[in-house]
Design a protein around this motif. Sequence first.
Motif, PDB file in Angstrom:
ATOM      1  N   CYS A 177      15.597  27.628 -44.700  1.00  0.00           N
ATOM      2  CA  CYS A 177      16.152  28.804 -44.000  1.00  0.00           C
ATOM      3  C   CYS A 177      16.692  28.479 -42.616  1.00  0.00           C
ATOM      4  O   CYS A 177      16.016  28.667 -41.610  1.00  0.00           O
ATOM      5  N   GLN A 178      17.955  28.067 -42.570  1.00  0.00           N
ATOM      6  CA  GLN A 178      18.560  27.682 -41.301  1.00  0.00           C
ATOM      7  C   GLN A 178      19.814  28.518 -41.040  1.00  0.00           C
ATOM      8  O   GLN A 178      20.918  28.111 -41.355  1.00  0.00           O
ATOM      9  N   ALA A 179      19.633  29.682 -40.469  1.00  0.00           N
ATOM     10  CA  ALA A 179      20.753  30.562 -40.142  1.00  0.00           C
ATOM     11  C   ALA A 179      21.389  30.085 -38.837  1.00  0.00           C
ATOM     12  O   ALA A 179      20.789  30.205 -37.771  1.00  0.00           O
ATOM     13  N   TYR A 180      22.599  29.563 -38.932  1.00  0.00           N
ATOM     14  CA  TYR A 180      23.298  29.032 -37.766  1.00  0.00           C
ATOM     15  C   TYR A 180      23.486  30.092 -36.686  1.00  0.00           C
ATOM     16  O   TYR A 180      23.388  29.816 -35.497  1.00  0.00           O
ATOM     17  N   THR A 465       7.848  27.622 -42.639  1.00  0.00           N
ATOM     18  CA  THR A 465       8.604  28.650 -41.942  1.00  0.00           C
ATOM     19  C   THR A 465      10.081  28.254 -41.880  1.00  0.00           C
ATOM     20  O   THR A 465      10.486  27.199 -42.373  1.00  0.00           O
ATOM     21  N   SER A 466      10.900  29.079 -41.265  1.00  0.00           N
ATOM     22  CA  SER A 466      12.333  28.804 -41.182  1.00  0.00           C
ATOM     23  C   SER A 466      12.645  27.865 -40.031  1.00  0.00           C
ATOM     24  O   SER A 466      11.901  27.771 -39.049  1.00  0.00           O
ATOM     25  N   ILE A 467      13.778  27.189 -40.145  1.00  0.00           N
ATOM     26  CA  ILE A 467      14.300  26.390 -39.036  1.00  0.00           C
ATOM     27  C   ILE A 467      14.797  27.296 -37.919  1.00  0.00           C
ATOM     28  O   ILE A 467      14.523  27.065 -36.737  1.00  0.00           O
ATOM     29  N   SER A 468      15.523  28.368 -38.275  1.00  0.00           N
ATOM     30  CA  SER A 468      16.044  29.271 -37.240  1.00  0.00           C
ATOM     31  C   SER A 468      16.114  30.726 -37.691  1.00  0.00           C
ATOM     32  O   SER A 468      16.213  31.617 -36.843  1.00  0.00           O
ATOM     33  N   SER A 469      16.078  30.995 -38.972  1.00  0.00           N
ATOM     34  CA  SER A 469      16.249  32.361 -39.465  1.00  0.00           C
ATOM     35  C   SER A 469      15.120  33.259 -38.970  1.00  0.00           C
ATOM     36  O   SER A 469      13.944  32.898 -39.032  1.00  0.00           O
ATOM     37  N   GLY A 470      15.504  34.440 -38.493  1.00  0.00           N
ATOM     38  CA  GLY A 470      14.522  35.370 -37.963  1.00  0.00           C
ATOM     39  C   GLY A 470      14.336  35.294 -36.467  1.00  0.00           C
ATOM     40  O   GLY A 470      13.378  35.860 -35.920  1.00  0.00           O
ATOM     41  N   LEU A 471      15.261  34.602 -35.784  1.00  0.00           N
ATOM     42  CA  LEU A 471      15.164  34.415 -34.332  1.00  0.00           C
ATOM     43  C   LEU A 471      13.836  33.744 -33.969  1.00  0.00           C
ATOM     44  O   LEU A 471      13.355  32.888 -34.714  1.00  0.00           O
TER      45      LEU A 471
END
Length: 544
Positions: A177-180, A465-471
């Motif tokens: 989960c890596q939302a740029y 957990t996510s790399i960046s998703s979810g702030l």
Amino acid sequence: MTDHQTHADAFRAAARNLGRRRFLTTTGAAAALAFAVNLPAAGTAAAAELDPRRIREDPFTLGVASGDPMPGSVLLWTKLAPRPYETGNGLPAGTRVTVRWEIARDERFTKGVRRGTALAHPEFDHTVHVEVDGLASGRPYFYRFRAGSWTSPVGRTRTAPSASARTPSLRLAAVSCQAYHEGYFTAYRHLAAEDVDVVFHLGDYLYEYAVTAAGGARGYTDRTLPDVFNRETVSLEDYRLRYALYKTDADLKAAHAAHPFAVTWDDHETENNYAGDTPEDNGPSDAFLIRRAAAYRAYWENQPLRRPQRPTGPDMKLYRRLRFGRLAQFDILDTRQYRSDQAYGDGWQTPGPESENPARSMTGGTQERWLIEGWRNSRARWNVVPQQVLFSERRSVPNPAFKLSMDSWDGYPASRQRILAGALATGIDNLMVLTGDVHVSYALDIKADFRDPASRTVGTEIVATSISSGLNGADRPSNYDSLTAANPHMRFFHGRRGYVTVALGEREARADFRTVASVTTPGAPVTTAASFVTQAGRPGLHAV
């Protein structure tokens, strides 16, 4: 009319003219798909050869990667993209390029081992996949590519131990989960510095959403969003450009260059919460399968995957098995392509006859049988299942009015029970499930019967957990108390961004949950939020 509108019109026209899914698997499939995604048939010889000396800008802007380590073999990847945000990557239209590759025992390449050439075809968006065999098993190597006068960054990879090797230890990492558009990939910079043998990416490598400068919950203002984010990703060109955007990230490139990856997808590589051939909005399957074909092709192009994973139309066999000596067997699952549609319209729902229908499947029958048969033949100390969505039960509240997520295995309980029954029947040692998707860290005991907290513990689930998703998240999310009270098999719950490392040994496995305090500003330090161990032969997690 813009190029995007032209492709969208072609997409819709192809959808109207196609029959049912079976047409995509007939002899006319290649022509139909080529029209649908504006792509010539793969591997044609029509492209002209471009002298690599004519490349005037650095073509290795997206870095290098390796993947799917096997005994004596590894897959090397790169892409030629002097201008990665342009269709055709800034190379003359329709041209293929010869790329040289080399692999050595040392970073300075004074101890060369193998070298050769590969073609970067325009049909595959100038990506290069090189399967290097004949290497020593269970050792690190360095690799690089050359095109004309340009040399790529140096990558470091590692082969798997031989099948009979008594490997004393193995250290892996799991990410997802890596939302740029939601944060910096700071966790990847820290992961690049970790000493791990392999990284498992558990899905949501990119997000297909349209995000404008004024939209989305970015949480920061100093990370530029190029125009490729201004529209939803639908066509092959859209997916390719979105991968290019993500792969320009320096921290992601560092992690790929440092470690071999074994990847699997979740939903956002194609479309949020799709199920099999059913799109999120329950629209026509025919149109969605054309989109899925474009997404799957771009996924293979941009990941370090081997030839057996190369897609055919809207189908791609992503589930596969990796072995690391006699210590670990990894059965990598695909829980998107073959699943039944989510029950009760998806979301968090009260379970009932629809979700509990025994005919429902998360994996499809063929993959389910493949998994259990693989366990039957396994002699590994640890049997690890890298996959996408939460496997263990997760009740929303600690009372009879609880709801469950219909997108996770809770929406497919009969499918989960068949998997657990298979694990018990085959007598495999030390089951561990690796999971992504939910943007939080969990450590869970897998119970034979989740309705009975006293029932037998049959394995462990480690959720990255996510790399960046979810702030940025929080140490204790707002639903911490209700979720932990409702699920006594849940040993840990944490809401920061990061990744997890797992050290497998003969006697025990240890999971370290590595988190960063912030992803909305770059460079945050990494800390270990918690550590858990499970002993070989005695399933169940214990904090250390």
